[in-house]
Design a protein around this motif. Structure first.
Motif, short mmCIF file in Angstrom:
data_model
loop_
_atom_site.label_atom_id
_atom_site.label_comp_id
_atom_site.label_asym_id
_atom_site.label_seq_id
_atom_site.Cartn_x
_atom_site.Cartn_y
_atom_site.Cartn_z
N GLY A 28 -11.42 3.47 7.42
CA GLY A 28 -10.21 4.00 7.65
C GLY A 28 -9.53 4.37 6.45
O GLY A 28 -9.40 3.81 5.60
N ASP A 29 -9.22 6.06 6.64
CA ASP A 29 -8.33 6.37 5.19
C ASP A 29 -7.00 5.55 5.04
O ASP A 29 -6.63 4.93 6.05
CB ASP A 29 -8.10 7.79 5.56
CG ASP A 29 -7.80 8.60 4.06
OD1 ASP A 29 -7.94 7.83 3.02
OD2 ASP A 29 -7.94 10.00 4.33
N VAL A 30 -6.46 5.90 3.92
CA VAL A 30 -5.23 5.08 3.78
C VAL A 30 -4.22 5.36 5.03
O VAL A 30 -4.03 6.69 5.35
CB VAL A 30 -4.64 5.78 2.33
CG1 VAL A 30 -5.09 5.09 1.19
CG2 VAL A 30 -4.25 7.20 2.50
N GLY A 31 -3.56 4.40 5.23
CA GLY A 31 -2.36 4.67 6.37
C GLY A 31 -3.01 4.79 7.70
O GLY A 31 -2.09 5.26 8.65
N SER A 32 -4.30 4.65 7.99
CA SER A 32 -4.79 5.19 9.38
C SER A 32 -4.50 3.76 10.25
O SER A 32 -4.81 3.94 11.44
CB SER A 32 -6.42 5.60 9.20
OG SER A 32 -7.12 4.26 8.77
N GLY A 33 -3.99 2.89 9.78
CA GLY A 33 -3.71 1.72 10.74
C GLY A 33 -4.96 0.68 11.14
O GLY A 33 -5.30 0.38 12.31
N LYS A 34 -5.50 0.16 10.07
CA LYS A 34 -6.54 -0.62 10.06
C LYS A 34 -6.12 -2.15 10.42
O LYS A 34 -6.68 -2.87 11.42
CB LYS A 34 -7.50 -0.84 8.89
CG LYS A 34 -8.11 0.24 8.46
CD LYS A 34 -8.92 0.16 7.44
CE LYS A 34 -8.15 0.43 5.95
NZ LYS A 34 -7.19 1.68 5.64
N THR A 35 -4.82 -2.50 10.00
CA THR A 35 -4.38 -3.76 10.29
C THR A 35 -4.21 -4.25 11.62
O THR A 35 -4.68 -5.34 11.87
CB THR A 35 -2.95 -3.98 9.47
OG1 THR A 35 -3.14 -3.39 8.32
CG2 THR A 35 -2.81 -5.48 9.22
N VAL A 36 -3.63 -3.38 12.47
CA VAL A 36 -3.60 -3.77 13.71
C VAL A 36 -4.88 -3.99 14.66
O VAL A 36 -4.92 -4.64 15.50
CB VAL A 36 -2.58 -2.62 14.55
CG1 VAL A 36 -3.30 -1.41 14.76
CG2 VAL A 36 -2.00 -3.29 15.69
N VAL A 37 -5.98 -3.21 14.07
CA VAL A 37 -6.99 -3.42 14.65
C VAL A 37 -7.61 -4.62 14.33
O VAL A 37 -8.17 -5.42 15.29
CB VAL A 37 -8.28 -2.30 14.33
CG1 VAL A 37 -9.46 -2.54 14.82
CG2 VAL A 37 -7.68 -0.93 14.65
N ALA A 38 -7.37 -5.02 13.20
CA ALA A 38 -7.92 -6.28 12.71
C ALA A 38 -7.24 -7.53 13.64
O ALA A 38 -7.79 -8.48 13.91
CB ALA A 38 -7.59 -6.61 11.20
#
Ligand SMILES: Nc1ncnc2c1ncn2[C@@H]1O[C@H](COP(=O)(O)OP(=O)(O)OP(=O)(O)O)[C@@H](O)[C@H]1O
Length: 702
Positions: A302-312
């Motif tokens: 996911g590109d910068v700022g796309s919100g990967k952390t919450v998925v993790a």
């Protein structure tokens, strides 16, 4: 155990003549290997390949030499005219002639004794360098090479040009590379004879020799059979290593992870926003993988700022719900702490216990965390690579999330994990790499992509501004601070040996502090961990409004209400890095802007990079432009030439070899899964040569 045959390649570069610790540090910057924490080795030097060559075979004679051309001239020395004492602006001149005309060889701050010895009056001398015309007369300022005609064979005819960094001369680097080639032992052939014939590949040693000592410019080009041979070796090493890792990883039995949704649903309800469509889809894909009995090996791109952390986080919550533990490994300490700060409050609301573990946790805290992980009292641990390297024992690690950001070489870490427990693996990357690269860097992992940004984001306005107009900018930043905005101000890393005077972060901080008083903070790599944390905290909390920083903040830092990004000396950064840096703003609902401050005059590539930045925010477009612009090598301190994750292979030139290497690797391992045949033994050497030690260790008797 690595065969002792290879020892010469694995000794530190400081074992070479003329390479002290200081030069070694500079060389490490141009070595294309991902060194991680280790020092550069002799074997890394072989793969510092030329960016281009200088053809010195052009010998037109003085009168016929075009201005600006690189020429080699055989001249007779007429007369030395030393610089007048005490006047350093007048150069030392040596007058000479050939059959066609006369030339002045010009030297500033010259060493008279050296020049007299190199060019005795009346002698024939060969000089090679750039032709210039000065006051209507032919001249050459500081010839690149000077040799007596009797020693003409000392001059290179075709000279490779290597990537350099400030303080490192081409001469020093060439000598070091030459020595590394001398140390190369005789190696058995690991390639298939038929393939070599079809591709006209020379053997490994001959290929290296040809690229480093070209007789013709074509010899040093990536399209040439010599370079292609080396690229093929690298691609094959990568593919064999990935195949080995994959075979071992998949063999370890996974287990289905399912839950009743209690924790995951509560978490989702606690989020202050709705998930985007692609976050939702990615989670469904991950959930489906987790529920299967096989191990998950998935890449979340996911590109910068796309919100990967919450998925993790939601994936980890699922693992916890299913009765296991989860670990999140971040690439930097700052990022580990940031993840901790965002995740902990949410997790604790739903009864998940989270702890942080990095190299900095010491003493009782550390012991407590380790005990908690072993007993299972801690559900999720967030940390740096210390997490996996040390003997951290989990009660039951079910899911490992690796936040790679834009680093590569993940399969080293996968290999490491293949040995112990067999957790499901989720790798996050912010690099919008094209599909072919995903394949080579990550193997055939399953991929989830975050293709949209969270709702309500506004485009970032990007402008370029010459450094001379910095006062205007400071005025605007002051207004922005008065309005309550937050501003990042990035300065490039500055080396002590740097000749060009650049503003370092500390200098910039000192110059802006009178303007901003206690509303300005600073964070850079040489600060202590706790001081970095404090600087980030104060900025996040709004106590400081302007944060002067080096690129330590590049990876993943998340301060959603920061709205202005100033990048000083933007011409010095690569596109990928600029994109990552700019991605630190535009993360909330307020409009953001990015100011690229540059120093004139701009080179062509730098101009192009800045205009790409102005034109688009799309990470994929930027990544592609980046690949195109790479190799032009005008950047400092960054490994620019080549394809990320590779030392030798250039994806533009060698894509055709990739598929062949993949099929080759499959065939090899189908016939000889433990690499014990004579060719298998040779292939083990290949794996070592390209730093795939982890893969060899997975083999029997590795
Ligand atoms: N669905 C969403 N709606 C609104 N905001 C969101 C959503 N998902 C994430 N965010 C917010 O977006 C910001 C960026 O998210 P995150 O830090 O996970 O990005 P990232 O993908 O890791 O990007 P980077 O690689 O730049 O670090 C965070 O402030 C996060 O709270």
């Amino acid at each position: 155990m690595r065969p002792s045959l290879l020892d010469p390649l694995f000794s530190p570069i400081t074992s070479l003549a003329g390479i002290g610790p200081k030069v070694a540090v500079l060389i490490e910057k141009v070595v294309p290997a991902d060194l991680g924490d280790r020092a550069a080795r002799v074997g890394d030097l072989m793969f510092v390949l030329p960016n281009s060559v200088i053809d010195r075979r052009n010998r037109p004679g003085i009168a016929l030499s075009a201005e600006g051309a690189i020429v080699t001239l055989e001249v007779r020395i007429d007369r030395h005219q030393p610089a007048p004492r005490g006047n350093r602006s007048v150069p030392y001149r040596v007058f000479a002639h050939d059959d066609t005309g006369e030339i002045a060889l010009t030297f500033f701050h010259a060493h008279a004794a050296y020049l007299e010895k190199a060019m005795p009056e009346g002698e024939k001398v060969i000089v090679s360098g750039r032709m210039e015309w000065f006051n209507g007369r032919p001249s050459m300022v500081h010839p690149d090479h000077i040799a007596l005609a009797s020693e003409a064979d000392k001059l290179p005819l075709v000279e490779p040009v290597y990537p350099l960094t400030a303080g490192l001369s081409g001469k020093v680097l060439r000598r070091a590379i030459g020595q590394s080639l001398e140390r190369l032992p005789a190696l058995p052939e690991w390639l298939d004879a038929e393939l070599m014939r079809r591709q006209s590949f020379p053997d490994f040693t001959a290929a290296l020799q040809r690229v480093h000592n070209p007789a013709d410019p074509i010899d040093a080009s990536p399209e040439n059979a010599a370079w292609r041979r080396l690229a093929y070796d690298e691609l094959l090493a990568g593919q064999v290593s990935l195949a080995l890792v994959r075979a071992k990883v998949r063999k370890l039995h996974g287990r289905p992870l399912t839950g009743d949704g209690r924790i995951v649903n509560a978490l989702r309800a606690a989020l202050p926003y709705q998930l985007t469509g692609s976050q939702q889809t990615a989670l469904e894909e991950i959930d489906a993988d987790l529920a299967k009995p096989e191990r998950m090996l998935r890449l979340l791109q996911g590109d910068v700022g796309s919100g990967k952390t919450v998925v993790a986080l939601l994936a980890m919550a699922r693992a916890v719900e299913a009765g296991g533990q989860a670990a999140l490994m971040a690439p930097t300490e700052i990022l580990a702490r940031q993840h901790m700060a965002t995740i902990a409050p949410l997790a604790e609301r739903v009864g998940i216990k989270v702890a942080v573990l990095t190299g900095r946790e010491k003493g009782r805290d550390r012991a407590q965390t380790l005990a908690g992980l072993e007993s299972g009292e801690i559900d999720i641990v967030i940390g740096t690579h210390a997490l996996f390297q040390e003997t951290v024992a989990f009660r039951d690690l079910a899911l490992a999330v690796i936040d790679e950001q834009h680093r590569f070489g993940v399969h080293q870490r996968l290999a490491m994990n293949a040995k112990g427990q067999a957790p499901d693996m989720l790798v996050m990357t912010a690099t919008p790499i094209p599909r072919t690269l995903v394949l080579t860097a990550f193997g055939d992992m399953d991929v989830s992509r975050l293709t949209e940004k969270p709702a309500g984001r506004q485009p970032i306005r990007t402008v370029t501004l010459p450094l001379e107009r910095i006062d205007e900018l400071v005025g605007r930043v002051r207004d922005a601070v008065a309005e309550g905005q937050k501003i990042y101000w990035i300065c490039p890393l500055v080396e002590e040996s740097e000749e060009v005077k650049l503003m370092s972060a500390e200098d910039r901080f000192a110059s802006l502090q009178p303007v901003f008083g206690n509303r300005i903070g600073i964070v850079h790599g040489r600060m202590k961990g706790a001081d970095k944390d404090e600087a980030m905290r104060a900025f996040k909390a709004g106590e400081t409004r302007v944060l002067i920083a080096t690129t330590v903040i590049e990876v993943g830092v998340d301060v959603p209400d920061a709205t202005i990004m100033v990048i000083e000396h933007a011409e010095r950064f690569g596109l990928a890095q600029l994109h990552q840096l700019r991605g630190r703003v535009g993360r909330g609902s307020k409009p953001s802007s990015c100011v690229l401050l540059y120093k004139d005059p701009l080179g062509e590539t730098a101009k192009r990079r800045l205009s790409v930045m102005r034109d688009t925010e799309d990470g994929f477009v930027i990544a592609e432009e980046d690949l195109k612009l790479r190799g032009e090598g005008e950047l400092l301190g960054t490994r620019q030439s080549g394809t990320p994750g590779f030392q030798v292979a250039r994806i533009e030139a060698h894509a055709d070899l990739l598929e062949i290497a993949r099929d080759d690797a499959r065939l090899i391992l189908a016939r000889d899964p433990e690499l014990v045949s004579p060719r298998g033994e040779a292939l083990r050497l290949l794996l070592y040569v390209f730093g795939r030690d982890e893969a060899v260790r997975l083999l029997r008797a590795g």
